[in-house]
Design a protein around this motif. Structure first.
Motif, mmCIF file in Angstrom:
data_model
loop_
_atom_site.group_PDB
_atom_site.id
_atom_site.type_symbol
_atom_site.label_atom_id
_atom_site.label_comp_id
_atom_site.label_asym_id
_atom_site.label_seq_id
_atom_site.Cartn_x
_atom_site.Cartn_y
_atom_site.Cartn_z
ATOM 1 N N ARG A 1 21.557 -8.284 50.767
ATOM 2 C CA ARG A 1 22.011 -6.965 50.322
ATOM 3 C C ARG A 1 20.948 -6.292 49.468
ATOM 4 O O ARG A 1 20.391 -6.919 48.562
ATOM 5 C CB ARG A 1 23.297 -7.136 49.500
ATOM 6 N N GLN B 1 20.808 -6.683 41.799
ATOM 7 C CA GLN B 1 22.006 -6.263 41.069
ATOM 8 C C GLN B 1 22.237 -4.758 41.225
ATOM 9 O O GLN B 1 21.292 -3.964 41.143
ATOM 10 C CB GLN B 1 21.817 -6.602 39.588
ATOM 11 N N GLY B 2 23.491 -4.378 41.429
ATOM 12 C CA GLY B 2 23.807 -2.975 41.678
ATOM 13 C C GLY B 2 23.884 -2.168 40.405
ATOM 14 O O GLY B 2 24.909 -2.136 39.737
ATOM 15 N N TYR C 1 33.737 2.034 44.491
ATOM 16 C CA TYR C 1 32.777 2.870 45.226
ATOM 17 C C TYR C 1 33.494 4.021 45.942
ATOM 18 O O TYR C 1 33.036 4.499 46.985
ATOM 19 C CB TYR C 1 31.985 2.006 46.221
ATOM 20 N N ASN D 1 31.974 -4.101 48.879
ATOM 21 C CA ASN D 1 30.764 -4.756 48.382
ATOM 22 C C ASN D 1 30.913 -6.242 48.661
ATOM 23 O O ASN D 1 31.887 -6.837 48.198
ATOM 24 C CB ASN D 1 30.653 -4.511 46.868
ATOM 25 N N PHE E 1 24.149 -12.107 40.338
ATOM 26 C CA PHE E 1 23.510 -10.859 39.894
ATOM 27 C C PHE E 1 22.609 -11.116 38.690
ATOM 28 O O PHE E 1 21.482 -10.617 38.610
ATOM 29 C CB PHE E 1 24.561 -9.805 39.538
ATOM 30 N N LYS F 1 30.109 3.311 37.941
ATOM 31 C CA LYS F 1 29.591 3.709 39.242
ATOM 32 C C LYS F 1 29.543 5.234 39.353
ATOM 33 O O LYS F 1 28.551 5.811 39.797
ATOM 34 C CB LYS F 1 30.468 3.144 40.362
ATOM 35 N N PHE G 1 24.949 0.134 48.574
ATOM 36 C CA PHE G 1 24.144 -0.957 49.110
ATOM 37 C C PHE G 1 23.832 -0.714 50.586
ATOM 38 O O PHE G 1 24.499 0.081 51.249
ATOM 39 C CB PHE G 1 24.895 -2.289 48.964
ATOM 40 N N TYR H 1 33.911 -10.349 46.265
ATOM 41 C CA TYR H 1 33.196 -10.143 45.002
ATOM 42 C C TYR H 1 33.397 -11.370 44.107
ATOM 43 O O TYR H 1 34.476 -11.948 44.055
ATOM 44 C CB TYR H 1 33.712 -8.866 44.328
#
Ligand code: GLN
Length: 390
Positions: A362, A33-34, A201, A170, A16, A232, A317, A121
């Motif tokens: 992703r 990157q989220g 999430y 994820n 990330f 989040k 995502f 992850y």
């Protein structure tokens, strides 16, 4: 110079961070990157300011502010219809990442095994290794990233201390079913293993589906650490506030590590989130609709482009299937996409112990509509160029 022996010799900088750095250097649109690129609710900003002005600037309690833990208990009751004792079962952590790290260090002993599902992850395995444990990585089955429960059963034994579970997942964008939780529970009970369930999430489940939390499953509830993220849920990943819900004996052990790892978490941020949740107890309810619209916006922008769009049941995502254009080397494709296409994405192979050929990268949908539209346009243009040159 003294010679230094790395405790994590194979570990580099997280994908990330690497991708975000490259996106800045190359001026690429960052769907890697989220994290959201749009502002948080101004009311939350005002409450952080107020907490600072009120002088809430000294150490918070080690376990987290009681007012916040109470609001978390209310939120859990509202979402899952279960009780959690804020005094003995809820701990505020420095993001979900600290909760995962501290929980693993608290329960995994040298030589013990921990099950993780690939793509996993990237913070899971290093934490297991630092605890002296061994990560046993089991791939989800391609192309749709399903659990192979007979394979999991074969991998578990008396050595298995912990199973790392993640739903919504994820980077696969899948949501575990009630049947998956039943299988997980049966195996965990059979081998007397604990579960660490990464549910950051939780509110991002689409198309009328629902999130099955370990908290709502009695057999899992009594043997799980469940991990959540206000980063989040409040679109504020930089506030770094997460929490862990676990039975009292588990929480006692978690806090032994937490207190010497981070000790306690930002006081003004906790105070602000507690006040925010008191004002808006329905926080989180709007996220499924909000992110489903973003997902659908990106999907619509790419319709007919030649890119495949596997179903995204949850998370923020969307996977992009590029198999029409290039061989399934996702590192190479992500590199071309950022340098030639101007869009940063996250390849999946860094989340594997042994990556199979992967035709996916992703993309993060937690972005402003303007960024989604601009990235959609670049992706379409890149697809057209790839088509023309093939
Ligand atoms: N959770 C974020 C993601 O999956 C990344 C967080 C981080 O950079 N450590 O993109």
């Amino acid at each position: 110079m003294p010679r230094l022996k790395s405790r994590l010799p194979e570990v580099g900088t997280t994908i990330f961070t690497v991708v975000s750095r490259r996106a800045r250097e190359l001026n690429a649109l960052n769907l890697g990157q989220g994290y959201p690129d749009y502002p948080i609710d101004p009311r939350l900003t005002a409450l952080v300011t107020r907490a600072m002005q009120d002088g809430r600037t000294q150490y918070a309690p080690m376990e987290g502010l009681m007012s916040l833990r109470q609001r978390i208990a209310d939120k859990i009751a509202r979402s899952y219809g279960v009780t959690a004792d804020p005094e003995r079962e809820i701990t505020v952590t420095l993001g979900a990442t600290e909760a995962i790290f501290s929980a693993i260090l608290a329960v995994v002993q040298p030589g013990e095994e921990v099950i993780a599902f690939d793509p996993a992850y990237d913070s899971y395995e290093p934490a297991v290794r630092l605890a002296g444990g061994r990560c046993v990585r089991i791939p989800l089955t391609l192309p749709d990233f399903r659990y192979d429960w007979p394979q999991v059963a074969a991998a578990m034994s008396a050595r298995t201390r912990l199973v790392l579970f993640n739903s919504p997942h994820n980077p696969a964008c899948t949501v575990a079913s009630a049947e998956d939780l039943a299988q997980l529970a049966a195996l965990a009970v059979r081998h007397d293993a604990l579960v660490l369930s990464d549910e950051v999430y939780e509110h991002m489940v689409f198309d009328g589906g629902r999130h099955h939390s370990v908290l709502a499953h009695p057999a899992l509830r009594e043997r799980s650490f469940a991990v959540f993220s206000f980063g989040k849920t409040l679109h504020a990943t930089g506030m770094r506030i997460g929490y862990c819900v676990a039975p009292p004996e588990f929480t006692t052990e978690l806090r032994k590590v937490h207190q010497f790892n981070t000790f306690s978490i930002s006081h003004p941020a906790q105070a602000a989130i507690a006040d925010y949740l008191a004002e808006r107890p329905q926080t989180g309810d709007e996220l499924a609709g909000f992110f489903q619209a973003k997902r659908d916006r990106l999907r619509a922008a790419l319709a007919g482009s030649g890119f495949g769009l596997p179903p995204a049941q949850g998370t923020y995502f969307q996977l992009l299937d590029y198999s029409a254009f290039a061989p399934p080397d996702d590192l190479a494709f992500a590199e071309r996409l950022i340098t030639e296409g101007g869009v940063a994405s996250i390849p999946l192979s860094p989340f594997y112990e042994r990556a199979p050929p992967l035709p996916f990268v992703r993309l993060c949908i937690a972005k402003s509509d303007a960024l989604i539209d601009a990235a959609g346009e670049r992706l379409r243009g890149f697809a057209a160029r790839l088509k023309a040159s093939s």
